[in-house]
Design an enzyme around this catalytic site. Structure first.
Site, PDB file in Angstrom:
ATOM      1  N   LYS A 128     -14.371 -26.175   1.362  1.00  0.00           N
ATOM      2  CA  LYS A 128     -14.163 -27.093   0.243  1.00  0.00           C
ATOM      3  C   LYS A 128     -13.135 -28.165   0.626  1.00  0.00           C
ATOM      4  CE  LYS A 128     -13.618 -26.899  -4.796  1.00  0.00           C
ATOM      5  NZ  LYS A 128     -12.651 -27.977  -5.024  1.00  0.00           N
ATOM      6  N   SER A 161      -9.178 -25.638  -0.617  1.00  0.00           N
ATOM      7  CA  SER A 161      -9.071 -24.383  -1.355  1.00  0.00           C
ATOM      8  C   SER A 161      -8.531 -23.282  -0.463  1.00  0.00           C
ATOM      9  CB  SER A 161     -10.443 -23.978  -1.907  1.00  0.00           C
ATOM     10  OG  SER A 161     -10.383 -22.696  -2.492  1.00  0.00           O
TER      11      SER A 161
END
Length: 479
Positions: free
Chosen positions: A331, A325
């Site tokens: 992430k 991300s």
């Protein structure tokens, strides 16, 4: 008119065809028919697949030798063509193949591109200047005994065969990778799921072994379809009659092609059928599509099992390949399975294109081979690269979250299934409903209610026992 390739300050040569005249760059090895095709078919902006060019050159080399042996080509001309072909097979002059992969004319443009490049290089070898087709003519000499209608399908089948063999090699690696993971994870008990709901326990190794089995089945299916691809219509010329081909040439050309290329091609027994029908390409495409569907299903499974890390299944860990991300720190996304899914979607679409193009053939020829080849080669190539990526960047690096898997099994209501042979379906269902309502484990409720002894409960609900048959044969008595 001017042409952008090799036109600098070298000037032009004037070439003629039945349409008219065109200025072709003096240094270009292609000729007027290739140039017209480049102007007419600005479709993909891509180059022709190098493997089909290679196989076209093998055909032209085999034809030159065979025509010489049959007494149809002068030795000097034949050997100049052979030398030009050998240079192309070493990777020279490939930039002069300028026609778009998607083209009208059933591949005539591609065939003539090869004829012109080979002719012009052979002319140079004999000491002439490019474009002097009185020495070596693209049609009369390089294309002697041939037609686009037997050359292009043959080159397409050879290319399909070679590319698919590469795909099978990568699929073999994937099969072995799944088998290795099956052994590594054989002791890991996890919850099996049907329709995304808790079912009964399964070993993670059993899951990966199933993936290996599916891949192996796809490999067998692809290998079987490839058998059809070996049968070519070379020698049939325009529609299968062999018009303009010498009888000795027709007998010798395919064995000579096999000898030169190393590809086990066989001349079709019915050259008419082999010229007009593209069903063998549909068969290969269908097996490639089936394999893509298998891989996409597996990729989706891996994404589900690795979902989380805190709020999903979290049963396995996929190798971290890149940041997931631009806004959420830390992430990591399942990018490799995702790309496998996308390749599968593309292959499925290509298969429909191939199906429609094969169906659209009329009478003695199918004019839509170019889109069949473009789509099929693309499907096989992307499958090959996707499988290679899947193995190298995902499968070999997967690890299991054993404790998480165990907890999910212990807290699942699905284990109640193992009690059905001992306490009956209805009572088992009531306990399942209570476990869901109260959040209490099935094991605890069975023991608390005194339905079975703790020892029997432990035997029946042993996760490893639930992943294989046998325990149901031992009838346990209710307390």
């Amino acid at each position: 008119m001017k042409n952008s390739l090799d036109d600098k300050e070298e000037g032009y040569r004037l070439e003629k065809d039945i349409i008219g005249e065109l200025n072709v760059s003096r240094n270009a090895y292609y000729g007027i028919q290739s140039l017209r095709a480049k102007e007419n078919f600005n479709i993909t902006g891509l180059k022709m697949h190098p493997e089909i060019i290679k196989n076209l050159v093998y055909i032209k080399k085999a034809a030159a030798i065979t025509n010489f042996e049959a007494g149809l080509l002068d030795e000097t001309i034949a050997m100049a063509i052979v030398q030009a072909c050998d240079e192309l097979l070493k990777g020279k002059l490939l930039e002069y193949f300028i026609v778009d992969p998607i083209q009208g004319g059933a591949g005539t443009s591609l065939n003539m591109n090869a004829n012109e490049v080979i002719a012009n290089r052979a002319i140079e070898i004999l000491g002439g200047e490019k474009g002097d087709y009185s020495l070596i003519n693209p049609n009369d000499h390089v294309n002697c005994g041939q037609s686009t209608n037997d050359v292009i399908p043959t080159a397409g089948k050879m290319t399909c065969f070679v590319l698919t063999k590469k795909a099978l090699k990568q699929l073999g690696r994937l099969y072995k990778a799944f088998e290795e993971k099956a052994k590594e994870f054989d002791h890991v008990i996890k919850m099996g799921r049907t329709q995304l709901q808790d079912a009964v326990p399964i070993r993670l190794g059993q899951e990966f072994h199933a993936y290996a089995t599916a891949v192996r089945r796809d490999m067998i299916r692809i290998e079987k379809a490839l058998e059809e691809i070996r049968y070519v219509n070379l020698g049939g010329t325009a529609i299968g009659t062999g018009i303009n081909a010498d009888e000795q040439y027709m007998k010798r050309i395919v064995p000579k092609l096999k000898e030169l290329s190393g590809i086990d091609v066989i001349q079709a027994s019915d050259l008419f059928d082999a010229t007009q029908s593209l069903d063998s390409f549909v068969a290969v495409s269908g097996t490639v599509k089936a394999c893509a569907v298998t891989l996409s299903k597996i990729a989706s499974d891996l994404r589900l099992m690795s979902s989380g890390p805190r709020t999903g299944f979290g049963e396995i860990n996929l190798p971290a390949r890149q940041n997931g991300s631009s806004i959420m720190p830390g992430k990591v996304n399942p990018v490799i399975p995702e790309v496998v899914n996308q390749v599968a979607f593309h292959i499925i679409g290509n298969d429909l294109t191939i199906t429609l193009a094969a169906e659209a053939g009329q009478l003695e020829l199918n004019a839509f081979e170019p889109i069949v080849f473009y789509s099929l080669f693309q499907s096989i190539d992307t499958l090959t690269y996707a499988v290679q990526t899947f193995v190298d960047h995902c499968i070999t690096g997967i690890t299991a979250n054993e404790e998480r898997c165990r907890q999910l099994v212990e807290n699942s209501v699905g284990v109640i299934t193992a009690l059905c042979p001992h306490i009956g379906y209805r009572d088992s269902a009531e306990i399942a409903k209570e476990a869901i309502r109260t959040g209490r484990p099935v094991r605890e409720l069975i023991i608390k209610k005194g339905i079975l002894s703790p020892a029997d409960v432990n035997l029946v609900l042993d996760p490893m026992n639930m992943t294989k048959p046998g325990i149901a044969k031992k009838k346990l008595l209710r307390k």
